[in-house]
Design an enzyme around this catalytic site. Structure first.
Site, PDB file in Angstrom:
ATOM      1  N   MET A  16      -8.014   9.224   9.051  1.00 51.76           N
ATOM      2  CA  MET A  16      -8.366   9.702   7.659  1.00 51.76           C
ATOM      3  C   MET A  16      -9.364  11.290   7.688  1.00 51.76           C
ATOM      4  O   MET A  16     -10.241  11.170   6.753  1.00 51.76           O
ATOM      5  CB  MET A  16      -9.841   8.467   6.805  1.00 51.76           C
ATOM      6  CG  MET A  16      -8.909   7.298   6.667  1.00 51.76           C
ATOM      7  SD  MET A  16     -10.279   6.282   6.579  1.00 51.76           S
ATOM      8  CE  MET A  16     -10.131   5.286   7.624  1.00 51.76           C
ATOM      9  N   LYS A  59      -3.194   3.805  -3.009  1.00 50.63           N
ATOM     10  CA  LYS A  59      -4.575   4.632  -2.673  1.00 50.63           C
ATOM     11  C   LYS A  59      -3.709   5.964  -3.019  1.00 50.63           C
ATOM     12  O   LYS A  59      -3.338   6.800  -1.960  1.00 50.63           O
ATOM     13  CB  LYS A  59      -5.694   4.315  -2.438  1.00 50.63           C
ATOM     14  CG  LYS A  59      -6.195   3.275  -2.766  1.00 50.63           C
ATOM     15  CD  LYS A  59      -7.592   2.716  -1.648  1.00 50.63           C
ATOM     16  CE  LYS A  59      -7.695   1.562  -1.736  1.00 50.63           C
ATOM     17  NZ  LYS A  59      -8.583   0.752  -0.823  1.00 50.63           N
ATOM     18  N   ASP A  82       1.052  -1.272   0.482  1.00 50.74           N
ATOM     19  CA  ASP A  82       0.143   0.032   0.027  1.00 50.74           C
ATOM     20  C   ASP A  82       0.791   1.347   0.330  1.00 50.74           C
ATOM     21  O   ASP A  82       2.110   1.245  -0.067  1.00 50.74           O
ATOM     22  CB  ASP A  82      -0.747  -0.072   1.622  1.00 50.74           C
ATOM     23  CG  ASP A  82      -1.777  -0.706   0.792  1.00 50.74           C
ATOM     24  OD1 ASP A  82      -2.835  -0.793   2.694  1.00 50.74           O
ATOM     25  OD2 ASP A  82      -2.271  -1.298   0.335  1.00 50.74           O
TER      26      ASP A  82
HETATM   27  N1  SAH Z   1      -4.679   0.417   8.657  1.00 58.34           N
HETATM   28  C1  SAH Z   1      -4.631   1.826   9.446  1.00 58.34           C
HETATM   29  C2  SAH Z   1      -5.333   3.004   9.327  1.00 58.34           C
HETATM   30  C3  SAH Z   1      -5.472   2.848   8.218  1.00 58.34           C
HETATM   31  S1  SAH Z   1      -6.372   4.668   7.379  1.00 58.34           S
HETATM   32  C4  SAH Z   1      -3.507   1.545  10.934  1.00 58.34           C
HETATM   33  O1  SAH Z   1      -3.515   0.940  11.456  1.00 58.34           O
HETATM   34  O2  SAH Z   1      -2.555   2.983  11.122  1.00 58.34           O
HETATM   35  C5  SAH Z   1      -5.342   5.682   7.092  1.00 58.34           C
HETATM   36  C6  SAH Z   1      -5.001   6.703   7.503  1.00 58.34           C
HETATM   37  O3  SAH Z   1      -4.394   6.401   8.826  1.00 58.34           O
HETATM   38  C7  SAH Z   1      -5.092   7.992   7.403  1.00 58.34           C
HETATM   39  O4  SAH Z   1      -5.689   8.922   6.727  1.00 58.34           O
HETATM   40  C8  SAH Z   1      -4.181   9.016   9.116  1.00 58.34           C
HETATM   41  O5  SAH Z   1      -5.021   9.084   8.824  1.00 58.34           O
HETATM   42  C9  SAH Z   1      -3.554   7.735   9.166  1.00 58.34           C
HETATM   43  N2  SAH Z   1      -2.237   7.535   9.216  1.00 58.34           N
HETATM   44  C10 SAH Z   1      -1.990   6.080   8.809  1.00 58.34           C
HETATM   45  N3  SAH Z   1       0.003   6.530   8.681  1.00 58.34           N
HETATM   46  C11 SAH Z   1      -0.157   7.597   9.450  1.00 58.34           C
HETATM   47  C12 SAH Z   1       0.903   8.317  10.110  1.00 58.34           C
HETATM   48  N4  SAH Z   1       2.329   7.729   9.908  1.00 58.34           N
HETATM   49  N5  SAH Z   1       0.892   9.162  10.177  1.00 58.34           N
HETATM   50  C13 SAH Z   1      -0.832   9.963  10.785  1.00 58.34           C
HETATM   51  N6  SAH Z   1      -1.229   9.478  10.208  1.00 58.34           N
HETATM   52  C14 SAH Z   1      -1.797   8.209   9.495  1.00 58.34           C
END
Ligand code: SAH
Length: 244
Positions: A170, A56, A34
């Site tokens: 998100m 995406k 991803d």
């Molecule tokens: N499965 C992932 C989340 C997927 S949804 C998890 O457990 O972390 C994607 C969202 O995760 C992004 O829109 C953002 O809000 C958050 N996100 C993921 N990585 C991030 C990062 N390094 N810093 C800030 N927000 C993050």
């Protein structure tokens, strides 16, 4: 038929990859990854490993989820070890459940390798504990992707009135709607909010503000970013360690 590892890549900092995920990456014949999975992880793969990008770009889907499911399945038919590498944890807004069901229905063996979710670790790198004795006894992780004004919103906004911590994933694009909605349900305008961008990476940026001003203060921040709402945000004054 091969085996699929639905694998969490952690939030960004490559050292937050679990030992189990690293071992899976090292033995993979193909890695389907991803946008949010740190691409440096791919350097750990064995030589000859194939890489398939199904990320995406900001709202624009390079591949719809059912095509991603099918890509994983097709790769399981022709490889022994398939790693499906996803940002954070595969079951926290990662659609890992859908991928697992798709494989199960086709008789493909799989394993889930949980990852360190951004929902907890990104606030931690900003010096914000999601729970804290006397301040927050629980935390909620909510999708910020749904506009709060949508009549079909599945979020129970009235359940968010307490001082417990709310983490929106998100949600950067809906930040002004989310903050207005929280004021509408009764939170004070000066209630603490943080937005953390590119958390756990050296580019990490943190903006601390109030419900009233956060949308204006954080609008320049790049994605990925998450929103933390709650009194725990104030603990950053004492607990910030990463940027300082
Ligand atoms: N499965 C992932 C989340 C997927 S949804 C998890 O457990 O972390 C994607 C969202 O995760 C992004 O829109 C953002 O809000 C958050 N996100 C993921 N990585 C991030 C990062 N390094 N810093 C800030 N927000 C993050």
């Amino acid at each position: 038929m091969g085996k699929v590892y639905l694998t969490g890549a952690g939030p960004g900092d490559i050292e937050l990859l679990t030992v189990k995920a690293l071992k899976a990456v090292q033995k993979a014949d193909v890695i389907i990854y991803d946008r949010l999975a740190n691409p440096d992880i791919l350097k750990e793969a064995k030589s000859g490993c194939e890489f398939v990008y199904v990320g995406k770009e900001d709202g624009r889907h390079t591949l719809p989820q059912d095509e991603i499911n099918e890509t994983i399945y097709q790769n399981a038919l022709k490889n022994d070890i398939v790693v499906r590498l996803k940002g954070g944890d595969p079951f926290v807004f990662g659609r890992g459940g859908e991928e697992g069901i798709y494989l199960k229905e086709r008789g493909v063996e799989f394993e889930i390798i949980p990852g360190i979710t951004s929902a907890v670790s990104v606030p931690a790198y900003a010096g914000i504990p999601v729970t804290h004795r006397g301040i927050a006894v629980s935390f909620k992780v909510i999708t910020g992707h749904e506009s709060p004004n949508k009549p079909t919103s599945q979020i129970d906004w009235d359940s968010l009135k307490s001082d417990d911590t709310i983490v929106f994933l998100m949600g950067l694009h809906n930040l002004s709607k989310i903050s207005s909605k929280l004021i509408e349900i009764g939170k004070p305008k000066d209630y603490p909010v943080a937005v953390i961008s590119k958390g756990t990476l050296k580019e990490q940026k943190v903006v601390v503000s109030t419900l009233e001003h956060i949308a204006k203060d954080a609008k320049e921040l790049p994605t990925p970013a998450l929103i933390v709402v709650g009194r725990v945000v104030e603990l950053r004054d004492k607990l910030d360690w990463f940027n300082s």
